[in-house]
Design a protein around this motif. Structure first.
Motif, PDB file in Angstrom:
ATOM      1  N   UNK A 182       0.811  -1.214   0.000  1.00  7.42           N
ATOM      2  CA  UNK A 182       0.000   0.000   0.000  1.00  7.42           C
ATOM      3  C   UNK A 182       0.847   1.268   0.000  1.00  7.42           C
ATOM      4  N   UNK A 183       2.127   1.105   0.142  1.00  6.30           N
ATOM      5  CA  UNK A 183       3.031   2.249   0.169  1.00  6.30           C
ATOM      6  C   UNK A 183       4.424   1.784   0.542  1.00  6.30           C
ATOM      7  N   UNK A 184       5.267   2.756   0.774  1.00  5.42           N
ATOM      8  CA  UNK A 184       6.665   2.461   1.116  1.00  5.42           C
ATOM      9  C   UNK A 184       6.763   1.776   2.465  1.00  5.42           C
ATOM     10  N   UNK A 185       7.536   0.703   2.532  1.00  7.42           N
ATOM     11  CA  UNK A 185       7.748   0.015   3.796  1.00  7.42           C
ATOM     12  C   UNK A 185       9.048   0.427   4.457  1.00  7.42           C
ATOM     13  N   UNK A 186       9.311  -0.169   5.602  1.00 12.21           N
ATOM     14  CA  UNK A 186      10.548   0.097   6.346  1.00 12.21           C
ATOM     15  C   UNK A 186      11.184  -1.230   6.754  1.00 12.21           C
ATOM     16  N   UNK A 187      12.507  -1.278   6.632  1.00 12.56           N
ATOM     17  CA  UNK A 187      13.262  -2.469   6.990  1.00 12.56           C
ATOM     18  C   UNK A 187      14.344  -2.085   8.002  1.00 12.56           C
ATOM     19  N   UNK A 188      14.689  -3.007   8.881  1.00 10.97           N
ATOM     20  CA  UNK A 188      15.764  -2.781   9.847  1.00 10.97           C
ATOM     21  C   UNK A 188      17.021  -3.476   9.338  1.00 10.97           C
ATOM     22  N   UNK A 189      18.014  -2.668   9.038  1.00  8.79           N
ATOM     23  CA  UNK A 189      19.294  -3.189   8.588  1.00  8.79           C
ATOM     24  C   UNK A 189      20.181  -3.467   9.798  1.00  8.79           C
ATOM     25  N   UNK A 190      20.907  -4.579   9.752  1.00  2.00           N
ATOM     26  CA  UNK A 190      21.901  -4.865  10.771  1.00  2.00           C
ATOM     27  C   UNK A 190      23.256  -4.343  10.332  1.00  2.00           C
ATOM     28  N   UNK A 191      23.953  -3.650  11.214  1.00  2.00           N
ATOM     29  CA  UNK A 191      25.244  -3.073  10.864  1.00  2.00           C
ATOM     30  C   UNK A 191      26.199  -3.212  12.046  1.00  2.00           C
ATOM     31  N   UNK A 192      27.481  -3.117  11.760  1.00  5.17           N
ATOM     32  CA  UNK A 192      28.450  -2.984  12.845  1.00  5.17           C
ATOM     33  C   UNK A 192      29.557  -2.036  12.421  1.00  5.17           C
ATOM     34  N   UNK A 193      30.199  -1.439  13.402  1.00  5.27           N
ATOM     35  CA  UNK A 193      31.329  -0.556  13.172  1.00  5.27           C
ATOM     36  C   UNK A 193      32.478  -0.944  14.092  1.00  5.27           C
ATOM     37  N   UNK A 194      33.679  -0.775  13.586  1.00  7.64           N
ATOM     38  CA  UNK A 194      34.860  -0.797  14.435  1.00  7.64           C
ATOM     39  C   UNK A 194      35.273   0.652  14.648  1.00  7.64           C
ATOM     40  N   UNK A 195      35.341   1.070  15.900  1.00  8.28           N
ATOM     41  CA  UNK A 195      35.623   2.471  16.211  1.00  8.28           C
ATOM     42  C   UNK A 195      36.838   2.566  17.120  1.00  8.28           C
ATOM     43  N   UNK A 196      37.522   3.696  17.040  1.00  9.27           N
ATOM     44  CA  UNK A 196      38.634   3.995  17.927  1.00  9.27           C
ATOM     45  C   UNK A 196      38.076   4.335  19.303  1.00  9.27           C
ATOM     46  N   UNK A 197      38.539   3.640  20.348  1.00  6.71           N
ATOM     47  CA  UNK A 197      37.953   3.860  21.672  1.00  6.71           C
ATOM     48  C   UNK A 197      38.366   5.186  22.294  1.00  6.71           C
ATOM     49  N   UNK A 198      39.416   5.786  21.817  1.00  6.97           N
ATOM     50  CA  UNK A 198      39.819   7.095  22.342  1.00  6.97           C
ATOM     51  C   UNK A 198      39.020   8.224  21.710  1.00  6.97           C
ATOM     52  N   UNK A 199      38.767   8.109  20.402  1.00  4.62           N
ATOM     53  CA  UNK A 199      38.158   9.213  19.664  1.00  4.62           C
ATOM     54  C   UNK A 199      36.768   8.913  19.136  1.00  4.62           C
ATOM     55  N   UNK A 200      36.340   7.636  19.154  1.00  3.46           N
ATOM     56  CA  UNK A 200      35.089   7.168  18.545  1.00  3.46           C
ATOM     57  C   UNK A 200      35.079   7.346  17.027  1.00  3.46           C
ATOM     58  N   UNK A 201      36.253   7.518  16.423  1.00  5.23           N
ATOM     59  CA  UNK A 201      36.346   7.589  14.964  1.00  5.23           C
ATOM     60  C   UNK A 201      36.016   6.233  14.366  1.00  5.23           C
ATOM     61  N   UNK A 202      35.183   6.221  13.316  1.00  7.49           N
ATOM     62  CA  UNK A 202      34.793   4.981  12.662  1.00  7.49           C
ATOM     63  C   UNK A 202      35.927   4.514  11.753  1.00  7.49           C
ATOM     64  N   UNK A 203      36.412   3.295  11.996  1.00  8.02           N
ATOM     65  CA  UNK A 203      37.517   2.730  11.226  1.00  8.02           C
ATOM     66  C   UNK A 203      37.042   1.735  10.179  1.00  8.02           C
ATOM     67  N   UNK A 204      35.905   1.087  10.425  1.00  2.59           N
ATOM     68  CA  UNK A 204      35.342   0.134   9.479  1.00  2.59           C
ATOM     69  C   UNK A 204      33.846   0.057   9.719  1.00  2.59           C
TER      70      UNK A 204
END
Length: 583
Positions: A182-204
């Motif tokens: 009946x219209x546009x649906x919504x989906x939940x994507x699963x994701x993960x990140x590797x982040x720097x624990x000092x700066x929270x910069x996303x590395x992957x």
């Protein structure tokens, strides 16, 4: 691969054991609170009740957990006898806490946990790192324009310099193929990140929709309690449900998807899938089944073989592949593409050696931790149980903190040494001003206290040492001869070194009318929260070496453990897919 249970055995077992379950309101019997601590009346700790305890085979360390739907949710530490060591209820505040454990950060052991606002099946929050004084030293966040971190994993790697964090990401999506037209649906994507624990910069960063088609899901829209219906941004279809991420020494990743019933090894360079185990498109021949799993971990890896562990829920509250949940250790041969079960760790008798209920089925959550001595430690997720087994599967420790209503995401065992910034707490009591003085001493989170030294006097400036006694559980109770108007205790280490003193306090002496209702140890409580029988019922079991555990059985221990949801309906193997039998 052959099903673990034949159709006939499944149906017979289910017809025998299936029981209707109605959610019960949590009470002090279903979710027991430990007997009150008079030195810390603000603490309403869960009672961790030990039902199996093999002192010679249990691994050393403290039990880490973060129960919720209890009186005081948050991170907890217990010893192997079920004694409270630390409650972090005040640290948690109103947010949910999960995955409490020891982690390496900044060159030394720290404490890590996830903290966030709970949603249905996921959360929004951040990772917290604490030092050995229980002080928060770092908050770690996800980034890259995605939602805040989810509860399912906050896993520090590379000596704590980075952290792996899961993310639940709702997106607009065409779900016409899934009867949302009946219209546009919504989906939940699963994701993960590797982040720097000092700066929270996303590395992957890795996102499921770039690599895994929604058709691989076993959970369709609006079919389970956490599936989502796909109709709104607040109820997206959770087709993937990422619930664990780990990293190998070589740098590749290992993730678990509950709703595709698959474990994926991910290339750390381009995010491509190196292999997938389980699900609809497994790359391996397997001699075991699993479904709706959690907590996958690398144990070892070389050029030909990868050893992993995970918690096989085998059930999600609606469909299942086995009667009971269990931890699994699996060998993956990367040359022959065979996956072999090396060891399974069930919970055959949750309530101890005299329990004949058969095991536990956890419809959600749970984990398997392989310990340094080869033992396996398991948290049973939606069942408020923990257990430990030797490497060959022999159970050596079983405990529970509720019979229904309470949950915990994961549980662990680690060695840890902590030195709280707070000082010991003290309450002293005398029935009258000529009676002996009773000391109640505790120190929340102090792992190095071996004994207590007791001081008293007629004034706060005239204190004399009266005696000592060994530390006994969270709160040590000792009676000293003679009435002491003012009192103090000193926490003492095993080498005799004084660690810290409590504040000097005045002893509580009831008035004449109340004193007539008191005894030599304390006065009765007026609140309905506890009665004399309740206090006895809900004290954690105190164990001594060689004690006969059969004598510790409680009236409600003899029942089959009540499950949060009915037992699984059987599924059969049909070609390369599981198919559900008609209900």
């Amino acid at each position: 691969m052959a099903p673990r249970y034949t159709l006939v055995s499944l149906i017979l077992a289910l017809s025998t054991n299936l029981q209707d379950f109605v959610y019960a309101q949590a009470t002090n019997e279903t979710v027991p609170i430990a007997a009150p601590f008079l030195s810390r009346p603000d603490i309403d700790s869960i009672a961790l009740n030990i039902t199996r305890h093999n002192d010679s085979l249990i691994s050393p360390g403290y039990i880490f957990m973060a129960p919720y739907q209890v009186a005081q949710a948050g991170p907890y530490l217990f010893d192997n006898s079920g004694n409270l060591v630390w409650t972090g209820f005040s640290i948690s505040g109103p947010a949910s806490s999960h995955d409490f454990r020891v982690c390496e950060w900044n060159g030394s052991d720290h404490l890590c946990m996830y903290q966030g606002n709970q949603a249905l099946g996921y959360a929004r929050g951040h990772g917290i790192i604490m030092d050995n004084q229980f002080q928060i030293v770092k908050s770690v966040q996800t980034g890259g324009g995605l939602p805040p971190a989810d509860q399912h994993d906050f896993n520090t790697v590379n000596n704590g310099n980075q952290a792996l964090m899961t993310i639940f990401h709702p997106l607009q999506y065409d779900l016409t193929a899934y009867n949302i037209s009946n219209g546009q649906g919504y989906i939940m994507e699963g994701a993960f990140q590797e982040v720097d624990t000092m700066t929270s910069k996303v590395l992957f960063e890795w996102r499921s929709l770039d690599h895994v088609d929604p058709s691989e899901s076993f959970v369709l829209p609006n079919t389970t309690d956490v599936s989502g219906d796909g109709l709104t941004k607040d109820t997206p279809w959770d087709y993937f449900h990422i619930n664990a991420v780990d990293k190998s020494i070589d740098g590749d990743y290992l993730i678990s998807s509950r709703h595709t019933e698959t474990l994926y090894k991910i290339n750390s360079t381009d995010g491509s899938i190196i292999w997938q185990l389980g699900g609809k498109n497994s790359d391996f021949k397997q001699d075991f089944n699993f479904s709706y799993q959690h907590d996958v971990r690398f144990l070892s890896e070389n050029s030909t073989t990868t050893i992993i562990s995970f918690f096989d829920n085998a059930y999600n509250g609606f469909n299942g592949s086995a009667l009971f949940s269990e931890g699994k250790v699996v060998a993956i041969n990367n040359s022959t593409m065979n996956a072999t079960l090396l060891q399974a760790f069930p919970n055959p008798a949750p309530f101890g050696p005299n329990d004949t209920s058969g095991g536990l089925v956890s419809a959600s959550q749970g984990n398997l931790q392989m310990l340094p001595n080869g033992n396996a430690f398991l948290g049973w997720g939606s069942n408020a149980f923990i257990s430990e087994s030797t490497a060959d599967g022999t159970p050596v420790l079983s405990a529970y903190f509720a019979t229904t209503g309470a949950l915990h995401y994961r549980a662990y065992k680690f060695n840890f040494t902590s030195y709280p910034t707070d000082v010991p707490a003290l309450y002293t009591y005398a029935q009258n001003d000529s009676a002996p003085t009773v000391y109640y001493a505790s120190w929340n989170g102090a792992t190095e206290v071996a004994s207590w030294a007791y001081y008293g006097g007629s004034s706060a400036t005239d204190m004399k040492k009266l005696g000592t006694s060994p530390k006994n559980g969270f709160e040590t109770v000792a009676t000293q001869a003679g009435y002491q108007n003012f009192t103090m205790v000193e926490a003492v280490a095993s080498n005799g070194t004084g660690l810290a003193n409590s504040s000097v306090i005045s002893t509580f002496v009831p008035g004449a009318q109340l004193s007539a209702k008191c005894n030599s140890m304390q006065c009765p409580m007026t609140g309905k929260h506890f009665s004399d029988s309740t206090v006895i019922l809900n004290q954690p079991q105190r164990l001594t070496k060689g004690q006969d555990l059969s004598a510790l059985s409680r009236s409600y221990k003899t029942r089959r453990p009540p499950y949060p949801v009915p037992l699984p309906r059987p599924r059969s193997r049909s070609g390369a897919r599981w198919s559900e039998f008609p209900s």
